[in-house]
Motif scaffolding. Structure first.
Motif, mmCIF file in Angstrom:
data_model
loop_
_atom_site.group_PDB
_atom_site.id
_atom_site.type_symbol
_atom_site.label_atom_id
_atom_site.label_comp_id
_atom_site.label_asym_id
_atom_site.label_seq_id
_atom_site.Cartn_x
_atom_site.Cartn_y
_atom_site.Cartn_z
ATOM 1 N N VAL A 146 0.929 -1.006 0.203
ATOM 2 C CA VAL A 146 0.037 0.183 -0.181
ATOM 3 C C VAL A 146 1.100 1.051 -0.066
ATOM 4 N N VAL A 147 1.076 2.208 -0.917
ATOM 5 C CA VAL A 147 1.235 3.610 -1.528
ATOM 6 C C VAL A 147 0.491 4.488 -0.012
ATOM 7 N N LYS A 148 1.603 4.748 0.792
ATOM 8 C CA LYS A 148 0.585 5.729 1.716
ATOM 9 C C LYS A 148 1.105 7.629 1.185
ATOM 10 N N GLU A 149 -0.087 8.450 0.917
ATOM 11 C CA GLU A 149 0.768 9.867 0.426
ATOM 12 C C GLU A 149 -0.505 10.394 0.044
ATOM 13 N N PRO A 150 -0.767 12.022 0.254
ATOM 14 C CA PRO A 150 -1.335 12.992 0.074
ATOM 15 C C PRO A 150 -1.579 12.459 -1.380
ATOM 16 N N TYR A 151 -2.828 13.353 -2.268
ATOM 17 C CA TYR A 151 -2.639 13.748 -3.448
ATOM 18 C C TYR A 151 -3.215 13.380 -5.085
ATOM 19 N N PRO A 152 -4.198 11.896 -3.790
ATOM 20 C CA PRO A 152 -4.320 10.814 -5.234
ATOM 21 C C PRO A 152 -4.434 10.991 -6.598
ATOM 22 N N ASN A 153 -4.412 11.842 -6.408
ATOM 23 C CA ASN A 153 -5.103 12.523 -7.670
ATOM 24 C C ASN A 153 -4.739 13.754 -8.692
ATOM 25 N N ALA A 154 -3.110 13.836 -8.008
ATOM 26 C CA ALA A 154 -2.327 14.332 -8.346
ATOM 27 C C ALA A 154 -1.812 13.645 -9.997
ATOM 28 N N ARG A 155 -1.629 14.042 -10.705
ATOM 29 C CA ARG A 155 -1.529 13.829 -12.431
ATOM 30 C C ARG A 155 -0.040 14.344 -12.914
ATOM 31 N N LYS A 197 -1.150 9.336 -8.853
ATOM 32 C CA LYS A 197 -0.173 8.733 -8.106
ATOM 33 C C LYS A 197 -0.631 7.491 -7.565
ATOM 34 N N LYS A 198 -2.370 8.008 -7.740
ATOM 35 C CA LYS A 198 -3.697 5.796 -7.363
ATOM 36 C C LYS A 198 -2.533 5.118 -8.716
ATOM 37 N N GLU A 199 -3.380 6.133 -9.834
ATOM 38 C CA GLU A 199 -2.045 5.325 -11.459
ATOM 39 C C GLU A 199 -1.015 5.057 -11.268
ATOM 40 N N GLN A 200 -0.447 5.412 -10.900
ATOM 41 C CA GLN A 200 0.889 5.301 -10.939
ATOM 42 C C GLN A 200 1.277 4.145 -9.899
ATOM 43 N N ALA A 201 0.663 3.825 -8.522
ATOM 44 C CA ALA A 201 0.958 3.023 -7.705
ATOM 45 C C ALA A 201 0.373 1.734 -8.920
ATOM 46 N N GLU A 202 -1.188 1.194 -9.370
ATOM 47 C CA GLU A 202 -0.991 0.789 -10.151
ATOM 48 C C GLU A 202 -0.109 0.400 -11.156
ATOM 49 N N GLU A 231 -4.809 7.498 0.783
ATOM 50 C CA GLU A 231 -4.659 8.884 1.161
ATOM 51 C C GLU A 231 -4.814 9.002 3.061
ATOM 52 N N LEU A 232 -3.647 10.028 2.175
ATOM 53 C CA LEU A 232 -3.399 10.754 3.904
ATOM 54 C C LEU A 232 -3.390 12.285 3.836
ATOM 55 N N THR A 233 -3.919 12.901 4.864
ATOM 56 C CA THR A 233 -3.330 14.343 4.649
ATOM 57 C C THR A 233 -2.381 14.907 4.433
ATOM 58 N N ALA A 234 -2.541 16.097 4.306
ATOM 59 C CA ALA A 234 -0.957 16.921 4.331
ATOM 60 C C ALA A 234 0.397 16.058 5.583
ATOM 61 N N ASP A 235 -0.696 16.901 6.568
ATOM 62 C CA ASP A 235 0.121 16.821 7.942
ATOM 63 C C ASP A 235 -0.108 15.355 8.066
ATOM 64 N N GLU A 236 -0.540 14.453 8.169
ATOM 65 C CA GLU A 236 -0.281 13.026 8.193
ATOM 66 C C GLU A 236 1.519 12.657 7.418
ATOM 67 N N TRP A 237 1.296 12.992 6.168
ATOM 68 C CA TRP A 237 1.954 12.712 5.949
ATOM 69 C C TRP A 237 3.339 13.416 6.242
ATOM 70 N N ILE A 250 4.214 21.293 -5.233
ATOM 71 C CA ILE A 250 4.060 20.222 -6.119
ATOM 72 C C ILE A 250 3.021 19.195 -6.834
ATOM 73 N N TRP A 251 2.434 18.261 -5.564
ATOM 74 C CA TRP A 251 1.486 17.736 -5.669
ATOM 75 C C TRP A 251 -0.364 18.190 -6.044
ATOM 76 N N HIS A 252 -0.374 19.461 -4.886
ATOM 77 C CA HIS A 252 -1.131 20.654 -4.995
ATOM 78 C C HIS A 252 -1.488 21.183 -6.592
ATOM 79 N N GLN A 253 -0.176 21.044 -7.141
ATOM 80 C CA GLN A 253 -0.428 22.116 -8.136
ATOM 81 C C GLN A 253 -1.107 21.004 -9.614
#
Length: 263
Positions: free
Chosen positions: A137-146, A183-188, A202-208, A225-228
């Motif tokens: 399992v990959v654990k990071e924020p912004y799973p939809n960062a393309r 990012k989710k598709e990269q993991a897949e 998905e983690l929050t920014a603070d959790e990560w 970068i991920w937010h952008q």
């Protein structure tokens, strides 16, 4: 033809070195520690670094692959005095004063130049290796960062092409991979390549930030970068195919080259 490769033991530099050797060029590798460089025996190892350049580094060199570090104006002055005729830089698609200063120094040198500006390295995904090995399992924020990760071998191939062949003088090559993936598709894609089903938590920014282990300024930079990339997906560019005449490698192909890192 003798080509000086700086950063020859790095992620891209090793592949630049290999590709130049395959093409029949003589390679001088600049390294702080020749004893641990682990480069092919045909490479001429030269102890040194770009923070303290010396004229000896450049003697007998025709062309140079230059990382964006060190004192760029001093480096280019010494290179020109030694007879270097062409410089290919490795900078970045991201705006950064260090990269821009290197590019300006090379352009102002009067030598032939080409700038290679990669975007996100697929090799950055090696940061996920431990989680994939232990939890799948990959654990990071912004799973939809393309993003558009690019294989380090493709970066090296563009740089080697500009070093070896004419027709690239004055060109700036901004590079991306061939596909835009969250990012989710990269993991897949990594999971597909290594034969495992990889989840994404998905983690929050603070959790990560609390668990990442990276300095705050690095965390701030990555989170931005991920937010952008969530709001403005990184573009897919055709530059690799335009220069090399073949498509850039996908994330799945990159992961297949790095199975051992994830298993």
């Amino acid at each position: 033809m003798r080509i000086l490769v700086t950063g020859a033991t790095g992620t891209v530099g090793r592949h630049v070195t290999d590709q130049l050797l395959t093409a029949g060029a003589e390679v001088r590798a600049l390294t702080r520690n020749p004893e641990t460089a682990a480069l092919p025996s045909t490479v001429e190892l030269h102890r040194g670094d770009l923070d303290s350049p010396t004229a000896e580094m450049f003697e007998g060199v025709d062309r140079m692959y230059l990382l964006a570090i060190g004192e760029p104006t001093l480096v280019t002055d010494l290179a020109k005095q030694a007879g270097v005729q062409r410089i290919v830089t490795l900078t970045s698609a991201a705006e950064d004063e260090t990269y821009q200063a290197t590019e300006r120094a090379v352009e102002n040198s009067g030598l032939e130049w080409t700038h290679v500006r990669p975007g996100m390295f697929a090799a950055n995904l090696l940061d996920w290796a431990e989680d994939i090995k232990t939890t799948k399992v990959v654990k990071e924020p912004y799973p939809n960062a393309r993003q558009t990760p690019i294989h380090e071998q493709d970066i090296a191939a563009v740089a080697a092409t500009a070093l070896l062949f004419d027709g690239h003088n004055g060109q700036t090559y901004t590079l991306s991979g061939p596909e835009s993936l969250t990012k989710k598709e990269q993991a897949e894609a990594i999971g597909d390549a290594i034969g495992l089903q990889i989840g994404f938590q998905e983690l929050t920014a603070d959790e990560w930030r609390a668990t990442s282990g990276v300095p705050d300024f690095v965390a701030d930079w990555l989170l931005d970068i991920w937010h952008q990339a969530t709001e403005n997906p990184e573009p897919v560019l055709s530059t690799v195919e335009d220069v090399l005449g073949r498509p850039a490698r996908t994330v799945r192909e990159w992961a297949a080259d790095h199975v051992g890192d994830f298993r």
